[in-house]
Design a protein around this motif. Sequence first.
Motif, mmCIF file in Angstrom:
data_model
loop_
_atom_site.group_PDB
_atom_site.id
_atom_site.type_symbol
_atom_site.label_atom_id
_atom_site.label_comp_id
_atom_site.label_asym_id
_atom_site.label_seq_id
_atom_site.Cartn_x
_atom_site.Cartn_y
_atom_site.Cartn_z
ATOM 1 N N VAL A 1 1.060 18.474 59.844
ATOM 2 C CA VAL A 1 0.062 19.412 59.325
ATOM 3 C C VAL A 1 0.736 20.463 58.448
ATOM 4 C CG1 VAL A 1 -1.563 21.237 59.984
ATOM 5 C CG2 VAL A 1 -1.629 19.025 61.146
ATOM 6 N N SER A 2 1.914 20.914 58.839
ATOM 7 C CA SER A 2 2.656 21.884 58.039
ATOM 8 C C SER A 2 2.989 21.324 56.656
ATOM 9 C CB SER A 2 3.931 22.290 58.767
ATOM 10 O OG SER A 2 4.663 23.202 58.007
ATOM 11 N N SER A 3 3.405 20.058 56.607
ATOM 12 C CA SER A 3 3.707 19.443 55.307
ATOM 13 C C SER A 3 2.440 19.262 54.470
ATOM 14 C CB SER A 3 4.439 18.118 55.487
ATOM 15 O OG SER A 3 3.604 17.149 56.076
ATOM 16 N N LEU A 4 1.311 18.982 55.122
ATOM 17 C CA LEU A 4 0.044 18.879 54.392
ATOM 18 C C LEU A 4 -0.353 20.229 53.805
ATOM 19 C CD1 LEU A 4 -2.053 16.590 56.770
ATOM 20 C CD2 LEU A 4 -1.071 15.977 54.557
ATOM 21 N N ARG A 5 -0.133 21.299 54.572
ATOM 22 C CA ARG A 5 -0.450 22.641 54.070
ATOM 23 C C ARG A 5 0.396 22.977 52.833
ATOM 24 N NH1 ARG A 5 -0.934 24.556 59.958
ATOM 25 N NH2 ARG A 5 -3.180 24.846 60.180
ATOM 26 N N GLU A 6 1.652 22.588 52.857
ATOM 27 C CA GLU A 6 2.522 22.829 51.707
ATOM 28 C C GLU A 6 2.052 22.038 50.485
ATOM 29 O OE1 GLU A 6 6.654 22.166 52.530
ATOM 30 O OE2 GLU A 6 6.563 23.341 54.375
ATOM 31 N N ILE A 14 -6.487 22.437 54.177
ATOM 32 C CA ILE A 14 -6.146 21.750 55.422
ATOM 33 C C ILE A 14 -6.799 22.447 56.611
ATOM 34 C CG2 ILE A 14 -4.244 21.027 56.919
ATOM 35 C CD1 ILE A 14 -4.581 19.523 54.174
ATOM 36 N N ASP A 15 -6.782 23.777 56.645
ATOM 37 C CA ASP A 15 -7.413 24.506 57.745
ATOM 38 C C ASP A 15 -8.909 24.212 57.817
ATOM 39 O OD1 ASP A 15 -4.961 25.543 58.414
ATOM 40 O OD2 ASP A 15 -5.324 27.495 57.469
ATOM 41 N N ASP A 16 -9.553 24.083 56.646
ATOM 42 C CA ASP A 16 -10.975 23.748 56.614
ATOM 43 C C ASP A 16 -11.216 22.345 57.170
ATOM 44 O OD1 ASP A 16 -13.766 24.247 55.845
ATOM 45 O OD2 ASP A 16 -13.399 22.690 54.330
ATOM 46 N N GLY A 55 -16.724 18.331 64.915
ATOM 47 C CA GLY A 55 -17.452 17.073 65.032
ATOM 48 C C GLY A 55 -17.539 16.230 63.783
ATOM 49 N N GLU A 56 -17.094 16.743 62.644
ATOM 50 C CA GLU A 56 -17.099 15.943 61.429
ATOM 51 C C GLU A 56 -15.835 15.072 61.392
ATOM 52 O OE1 GLU A 56 -18.050 17.819 57.646
ATOM 53 O OE2 GLU A 56 -18.574 19.634 58.760
ATOM 54 N N PRO A 57 -15.919 13.861 60.846
ATOM 55 C CA PRO A 57 -14.728 12.996 60.790
ATOM 56 C C PRO A 57 -13.794 13.343 59.629
ATOM 57 C CG PRO A 57 -16.614 11.820 59.937
ATOM 58 C CD PRO A 57 -17.121 13.155 60.425
ATOM 59 N N THR A 58 -13.392 14.613 59.537
ATOM 60 C CA THR A 58 -12.511 15.061 58.458
ATOM 61 C C THR A 58 -11.063 15.193 58.896
ATOM 62 O OG1 THR A 58 -12.973 17.367 59.000
ATOM 63 C CG2 THR A 58 -14.347 16.337 57.299
ATOM 64 N N PHE A 59 -10.829 15.297 60.206
ATOM 65 C CA PHE A 59 -9.469 15.423 60.728
ATOM 66 C C PHE A 59 -9.423 14.867 62.138
ATOM 67 C CE2 PHE A 59 -6.170 17.510 63.174
ATOM 68 C CZ PHE A 59 -5.067 17.331 62.366
ATOM 69 N N PHE A 60 -8.399 14.046 62.396
ATOM 70 C CA PHE A 60 -8.166 13.533 63.744
ATOM 71 C C PHE A 60 -6.679 13.280 63.892
ATOM 72 C CE2 PHE A 60 -7.609 10.036 66.759
ATOM 73 C CZ PHE A 60 -8.188 10.599 67.884
ATOM 74 N N ALA A 61 -6.109 13.747 64.988
ATOM 75 C CA ALA A 61 -4.696 13.512 65.276
ATOM 76 C C ALA A 61 -4.545 13.225 66.764
ATOM 77 C CB ALA A 61 -3.864 14.723 64.884
ATOM 78 N N SER A 62 -3.567 12.387 67.082
ATOM 79 C CA SER A 62 -3.307 12.030 68.472
ATOM 80 C C SER A 62 -1.801 11.914 68.667
ATOM 81 C CB SER A 62 -3.989 10.697 68.793
ATOM 82 O OG SER A 62 -3.678 10.293 70.102
ATOM 83 N N GLU A 63 -1.314 12.516 69.750
ATOM 84 C CA GLU A 63 0.107 12.441 70.069
ATOM 85 C C GLU A 63 0.283 12.618 71.576
ATOM 86 O OE1 GLU A 63 4.273 14.814 69.108
ATOM 87 O OE2 GLU A 63 2.593 15.021 67.720
ATOM 88 N N ASN A 64 1.006 11.704 72.185
ATOM 89 C CA ASN A 64 1.309 11.761 73.619
ATOM 90 C C ASN A 64 0.063 11.944 74.483
ATOM 91 O OD1 ASN A 64 4.080 11.451 73.204
ATOM 92 N ND2 ASN A 64 4.327 13.648 72.861
#
Length: 83
Positions: free
Chosen positions: A8-13, A20-22, A30-39
Amino acid sequence: MPKVAAWVSSLREAFGGAVIDDAIRRGRAGEPTFFASENGRTVGTPAPATTNAWIVDRAVADRHFCAGCDGSCVGTGQRCPAR
């Protein structure tokens, strides 16, 4: 989620923090604009399943025009006049 945070930090740059924050805010709402999964932890809303995706099979991939053909016979059920 350290890998996601770095990503996310690299995307912000690259795209700017506001964009990116939006996307993250909307994904968490609930909008399918951002999804991340880890561990086993997730943030955001995944994109809907692609149930109507178009899949190319071998028969379509192997098609080609004959030498000297303009392609007008394709899809007509007629044999290529250039053959």
